[in-house]
Scaffold this motif. Sequence first.
Motif, mmCIF file in Angstrom:
data_model
loop_
_atom_site.group_PDB
_atom_site.id
_atom_site.type_symbol
_atom_site.label_atom_id
_atom_site.label_comp_id
_atom_site.label_asym_id
_atom_site.label_seq_id
_atom_site.Cartn_x
_atom_site.Cartn_y
_atom_site.Cartn_z
ATOM 1 N N SER A 69 -16.811 46.598 71.280
ATOM 2 C CA SER A 69 -16.690 47.383 72.514
ATOM 3 C C SER A 69 -17.612 48.591 72.478
ATOM 4 O O SER A 69 -18.241 48.929 73.483
ATOM 5 N N TRP A 70 -17.694 49.251 71.356
ATOM 6 C CA TRP A 70 -18.567 50.419 71.240
ATOM 7 C C TRP A 70 -20.033 50.010 71.358
ATOM 8 O O TRP A 70 -20.809 50.644 72.072
ATOM 9 N N LEU A 71 -20.435 48.942 70.657
ATOM 10 C CA LEU A 71 -21.829 48.489 70.696
ATOM 11 C C LEU A 71 -22.282 48.155 72.116
ATOM 12 O O LEU A 71 -23.426 48.384 72.480
ATOM 13 N N HIS A 72 -21.390 47.607 72.922
ATOM 14 C CA HIS A 72 -21.726 47.164 74.262
ATOM 15 C C HIS A 72 -21.339 48.182 75.333
ATOM 16 O O HIS A 72 -21.217 47.829 76.505
ATOM 17 N N HIS A 73 -21.150 49.431 74.924
ATOM 18 C CA HIS A 73 -20.907 50.553 75.836
ATOM 19 C C HIS A 73 -19.662 50.362 76.698
ATOM 20 O O HIS A 73 -19.615 50.843 77.826
ATOM 21 N N GLN A 74 -18.658 49.658 76.190
ATOM 22 C CA GLN A 74 -17.400 49.538 76.913
ATOM 23 C C GLN A 74 -16.512 50.751 76.649
ATOM 24 O O GLN A 74 -15.642 51.061 77.455
ATOM 25 N N ILE A 75 -16.729 51.411 75.519
ATOM 26 C CA ILE A 75 -16.072 52.680 75.213
ATOM 27 C C ILE A 75 -17.159 53.656 74.784
ATOM 28 O O ILE A 75 -18.203 53.250 74.296
ATOM 29 N N GLU A 76 -16.916 54.940 74.970
ATOM 30 C CA GLU A 76 -17.957 55.929 74.696
ATOM 31 C C GLU A 76 -17.943 56.440 73.261
ATOM 32 O O GLU A 76 -18.964 56.531 72.622
ATOM 33 N N GLY A 77 -16.790 56.820 72.745
ATOM 34 C CA GLY A 77 -16.732 57.390 71.404
ATOM 35 C C GLY A 77 -16.452 56.328 70.353
ATOM 36 O O GLY A 77 -16.271 55.151 70.655
ATOM 37 N N ALA A 78 -16.424 56.772 69.103
ATOM 38 C CA ALA A 78 -16.093 55.867 67.997
ATOM 39 C C ALA A 78 -14.671 55.329 68.210
ATOM 40 O O ALA A 78 -13.798 56.044 68.705
ATOM 41 N N PRO A 79 -14.415 54.073 67.865
ATOM 42 C CA PRO A 79 -13.102 53.481 68.106
ATOM 43 C C PRO A 79 -11.935 54.281 67.520
ATOM 44 O O PRO A 79 -10.873 54.340 68.131
ATOM 45 N N GLU A 80 -12.130 54.907 66.358
ATOM 46 C CA GLU A 80 -11.034 55.672 65.748
ATOM 47 C C GLU A 80 -10.632 56.857 66.619
ATOM 48 O O GLU A 80 -9.490 57.282 66.614
#
Length: 130
Positions: A69-80
């Motif tokens: 999700s992070w790699l594909h810009h679905q979320i902005e910050g680090a998953p943690e």
Amino acid sequence: MGLPFPIFTWWNGATFGTRMGLRGKKRIGEDSLGNLYYEGGRDPNGIPRRWVIYKGSNDASRIPPEWFSWLHHQIEGAPEEVLPPVRGWEKPWVPNQTGTELAYRPPGALEKGGQRVRATGDYEAWTPDA
């Protein structure tokens, strides 16, 4: 063999050139498998560029869902930082098992002997004379 293979090969980890290209990029985090994630620079559309450096073989199925999700810009910050904590009922992530001994094989698959449970009798094969 003695040759520094990371200089020439890409299939078993990042090459020397890739590591040099990550100079000045911000390391965002690391997943449970040891893969490293970086961000830096922008593409022509102004979207930040993101990278993964695999630990071990380069296999896209070895990226956990939250980092995908992070790699594909679905979320902005680090998953943690952005995602809620893992719930007790969630199963742990496992990499793609296709092509391994752990892959799912239904009854009747050749790898399981090619035998399956016989049909219950409600099946009637089509024939051109019927």
